[in-house]
Design a protein around this motif. Structure first.
Motif, PDB file in Angstrom:
ATOM      1  N   PRO A   1       0.808  -1.219   0.000  1.00 10.08           N
ATOM      2  CA  PRO A   1       0.000   0.000   0.000  1.00 10.08           C
ATOM      3  C   PRO A   1       0.841   1.269   0.000  1.00 10.08           C
ATOM      4  O   PRO A   1       2.033   1.246   0.305  1.00 10.08           O
ATOM      5  CB  PRO A   1      -0.781  -0.121   1.317  1.00 10.08           C
ATOM      6  CG  PRO A   1       0.177  -0.833   2.231  1.00 10.08           C
ATOM      7  CD  PRO A   1       0.885  -1.826   1.349  1.00 10.08           C
TER       8      PRO A   1
ATOM      9  N   ASP B   1      -4.814   0.684  -0.638  1.00 11.53           N
ATOM     10  CA  ASP B   1      -4.518  -0.680  -1.066  1.00 11.53           C
ATOM     11  C   ASP B   1      -3.893  -0.687  -2.470  1.00 11.53           C
ATOM     12  O   ASP B   1      -4.269   0.128  -3.321  1.00 11.53           O
ATOM     13  CB  ASP B   1      -5.831  -1.475  -1.086  1.00 11.53           C
ATOM     14  CG  ASP B   1      -5.612  -2.952  -1.302  1.00 11.53           C
ATOM     15  OD1 ASP B   1      -5.502  -3.363  -2.479  1.00 11.53           O
ATOM     16  OD2 ASP B   1      -5.555  -3.706  -0.309  1.00 11.53           O
TER      17      ASP B   1
ATOM     18  N   ARG C   1       3.141   1.756   7.123  1.00 14.07           N
ATOM     19  CA  ARG C   1       3.349   0.970   5.897  1.00 14.07           C
ATOM     20  C   ARG C   1       4.211  -0.259   6.166  1.00 14.07           C
ATOM     21  O   ARG C   1       3.910  -1.354   5.688  1.00 14.07           O
ATOM     22  CB  ARG C   1       3.989   1.821   4.807  1.00 14.07           C
ATOM     23  CG  ARG C   1       4.331   0.972   3.576  1.00 14.07           C
ATOM     24  CD  ARG C   1       4.949   1.725   2.430  1.00 14.07           C
ATOM     25  NE  ARG C   1       5.818   0.840   1.682  1.00 14.07           N
ATOM     26  CZ  ARG C   1       5.416  -0.048   0.769  1.00 14.07           C
ATOM     27  NH1 ARG C   1       4.123  -0.163   0.497  1.00 14.07           N
ATOM     28  NH2 ARG C   1       6.274  -0.811   0.137  1.00 14.07           N
TER      29      ARG C   1
END
Length: 298
Positions: A30, A83, A172
């Motif tokens: 992502p 996403d 992340r």
């Protein structure tokens, strides 16, 4: 997600916010946008908390700083995790949404979210995407009551952006580390490295996990140009078009074949038969039912 379930007292006083991202360049995983906000009166103290551009810090240090940040009642934060499938879908739409637009929308969404919580935002510092002045004007037009400062390397200039950088990077990293692969093939592995196109481990993983028919696992941003080199020698998928045209008449040529090569990666040389759009006549019912169209350019 927001860090505060109830609005703290300081949030009703003039507040500043920093916005930064992590994962813009990788081909895997992502992209994460994050914001950090606090009372403007806390700005000097913020500069003593040892926040820095997350790229200059080791993972252990970033993790510790995030835990300190989360425990600090005088700070608030929020994240937007985008996403990889959403990134690719937007970038491959008929009316394409490029990565800069996706980034701008995510940053604006964070501002809107924090404002809707009731936080009195007066100044927002943003690490630029694209031209700083154009970006500043775009944000100012959308939020005229807020002063925006948009700058290159803002994460190394303003502690409030440095803090946002840490939130984005750790979020992340954790998302990638804890990623649940949808695919169930026996030979699928998690040894994908950093996810950046130049990482040898990432390149090896892409080569190992490409499928000749179905392409890549959903962890992959398949709209990235990086993926093109891995699409060679893919199986050409051939669909038979319906014998009867949409208007009910019989096709003069009977069934015809429409080709989709390399899961959407097309070649420039086509004959007339291959150029029939799947939204037109003689398309297969599979495409008609799903309102799918043949794309010539990506």
């Amino acid at each position: 997600m927001e860090s505060k379930s109830t609005l703290p007292d300081w949030a009703s006083r003039p507040c500043i916010m920093g916005i930064d991202e992590a994962g813009r360049g990788p081909v895997l995983g992502p992209m994460v946008y994050a914001c950090l906000y606090c009372a403007r009166s806390y700005e000097k103290t913020l500069s003593t908390l040892n926040f820095a551009d997350s790229k200059t810090l080791k993972e252990e240090k970033r993790e510790k700083l995030l835990e300190n940040l989360k425990a600090n009642e005088l700070l608030g934060w929020a994240v937007d995790v985008i996403d990889p499938r959403e990134l690719s879908a937007k970038m491959l739409k008929k009316i394409k949404v490029n990565l800069n637009e996706i980034s701008h929308d995510s940053a604006s969404g964070l501002v809107t979210r924090v404002l809707n919580m009731g936080v009195f935002l007066t100044e927002v510092y943003v690490d630029t995407v694209g031209d700083p002045e154009k970006y500043r004007i775009k944000l100012s037009e959308r939020f005229p009551s807020i002063k925006f400062v948009v700058a290159k390397k803002a994460d190394s200039l303003y502690p409030v952006v440095s803090g946002a950088s840490i939130v984005a990077k750790v979020t992340r990293d954790r998302a990638l580390r804890d990623w649940v692969l949808d695919e169930t093939a026996e030979n699928i592995t998690r040894n994908f490295g950093s996810g950046y196109p130049g990482d040898p481990e990432t390149k090896a993983w892409l080569e190992q996990h490409k499928h000749s028919v179905f392409g890549f696992p959903t962890l992959v941003r398949f709209s990235w140009g990086t993926c093109t080199s891995y699409s060679k020698n893919m199986v050409e998928v051939v669909w038979e078009s319906d014998k009867t045209e949409e208007d009910g008449s019989s096709s003069s040529s009977g069934k015809r074949q429409l080709k989709l090569s390399s899961f959407g990666v097309t070649t420039s040389k086509r004959n007339n038969e291959e150029e029939i759009e799947s939204s037109g006549k003689n398309r297969c019912k599979f495409f008609h039912a799903r309102k799918l169209e043949q794309l010539a350019n990506f």
